[in-house]
Design a protein around this motif. Structure first.
Motif, PDB file in Angstrom:
ATOM      1  N   UNK A  51      28.228  30.703  39.615  1.00 47.53           N
ATOM      2  CA  UNK A  51      28.655  31.691  40.593  1.00 47.53           C
ATOM      3  C   UNK A  51      29.466  32.798  39.924  1.00 47.53           C
ATOM      4  N   UNK A  52      29.306  34.049  40.376  1.00 45.11           N
ATOM      5  CA  UNK A  52      30.135  35.133  39.840  1.00 45.11           C
ATOM      6  C   UNK A  52      31.626  34.859  40.029  1.00 45.11           C
ATOM      7  N   UNK A  53      31.985  34.201  41.134  1.00 41.94           N
ATOM      8  CA  UNK A  53      33.393  33.870  41.376  1.00 41.94           C
ATOM      9  C   UNK A  53      33.907  32.944  40.281  1.00 41.94           C
ATOM     10  N   UNK A  54      33.113  31.949  39.920  1.00 47.88           N
ATOM     11  CA  UNK A  54      33.507  31.004  38.875  1.00 47.88           C
ATOM     12  C   UNK A  54      33.623  31.722  37.530  1.00 47.88           C
ATOM     13  N   UNK A  55      32.646  32.555  37.208  1.00 54.55           N
ATOM     14  CA  UNK A  55      32.671  33.265  35.931  1.00 54.55           C
ATOM     15  C   UNK A  55      33.873  34.198  35.836  1.00 54.55           C
ATOM     16  N   UNK A  56      34.172  34.919  36.930  1.00 57.08           N
ATOM     17  CA  UNK A  56      35.314  35.839  36.925  1.00 57.08           C
ATOM     18  C   UNK A  56      36.625  35.072  36.822  1.00 57.08           C
ATOM     19  N   UNK A  57      36.707  33.913  37.499  1.00 53.17           N
ATOM     20  CA  UNK A  57      37.920  33.101  37.428  1.00 53.17           C
ATOM     21  C   UNK A  57      38.111  32.558  36.020  1.00 53.17           C
ATOM     22  N   UNK A  58      37.018  32.121  35.412  1.00 54.28           N
ATOM     23  CA  UNK A  58      37.073  31.621  34.038  1.00 54.28           C
ATOM     24  C   UNK A  58      37.614  32.705  33.100  1.00 54.28           C
ATOM     25  N   UNK A  59      37.086  33.918  33.215  1.00 56.77           N
ATOM     26  CA  UNK A  59      37.531  35.020  32.360  1.00 56.77           C
ATOM     27  C   UNK A  59      39.001  35.347  32.608  1.00 56.77           C
ATOM     28  N   UNK A  86      36.289  34.016  46.882  1.00 57.88           N
ATOM     29  CA  UNK A  86      36.576  35.033  45.878  1.00 57.88           C
ATOM     30  C   UNK A  86      37.442  34.442  44.766  1.00 57.88           C
ATOM     31  N   UNK A  87      37.636  35.233  43.722  1.00 55.07           N
ATOM     32  CA  UNK A  87      38.394  34.788  42.558  1.00 55.07           C
ATOM     33  C   UNK A  87      39.847  34.498  42.913  1.00 55.07           C
TER      34      UNK A  87
END
Length: 208
Positions: free
Chosen positions: A159-167, A195-196
């Motif tokens: 998920x984009x939310x997961x990727x953004x949170x990871x970053x 959301x993030x």
């Protein structure tokens, strides 16, 4: 290039499956993990994301076109990256894919040469080359399962939310491994995050 094939799974062999699509039967080579997932689906309709390559010696040997199949697009993308490493071709990459892509990505990200070396066809020298070339490209694959649980859907794309949170966690000073574990723990609670910000809030509330 055939990018996907859909039809009836009519046969599951040791290294390949047969897809009946219209009047044609297509042999599609698969990794062992994918083969195990497909076995219960015999005689059912399936869809595989595919890559094609030419097998054989271009200096005079017989050239044979081959199809390689994957259940998800990220698995196909991972395989494509895996094949880009010196000394790892399509046949060797397929032999090595005996575990879920997420597990393989974690091994590469964490530079676990010992575990990578135990994969079929992958020795110590090859595992070091894999890590050197691919480690920085693995976070999105290492987060695949977390993305599936977050979205509640049937895909394994992160998920984009997961990727953004990871970053964000990495930028805040967490190691790559720690960031991934924090996200996994938050999602394991069963909550859904839109959301993030909401995911980060849950992570830091849990760590207090």
């Amino acid at each position: 290039m055939i990018s996907a094939i859909a039809g009836t799974l009519s046969h599951v062999g040791e290294t390949s499956v047969t897809i009946q699509a219209g009047p044609f039967d297509y042999e599609v080579f698969v990794g062992d993990f994918t083969r195990r997932q497909l076995q219960p689906k015999l005689n059912e309709d399936v869809r595989l994301h595919t890559l094609d390559y030419i097998e054989g010696n271009t200096t005079g040997g017989r050239l044979t076109p081959r199809l390689v199949g994957f259940l998800t697009l990220p698995e196909r993308q991972f395989f494509d990256l895996f094949c880009s490493v010196d000394g790892v071709g399509a046949k060797k990459a397929l032999r090595a894919m005996v575990r879920p892509v997420r597990e393989l990505a974690v091994l590469i990200e964490e530079q676990d040469t010992k575990s990578l070396s135990t994969l079929p066809g992958i020795g110590a020298a090859t595992s070091e080359r894999i890590i050197a070339k691919l480690r920085r490209k693995m976070p999105r694959f290492a987060l695949m399962v977390a993305g599936e649980e977050l979205s509640g859907g049937g895909t394994t794309q992160s998920s984009p939310v997961v990727e953004e949170t990871y970053e964000a966690l990495v930028m805040l000073g967490h190691s790559e491994t720690d960031a991934r574990h924090l996200i996994d723990e938050a999602i394991a609670s069963g909550r859904k995050f839109k959301d993030t910000e909401s995911l980060l809030t849950a992570i830091y509330q849990k760590s207090k």
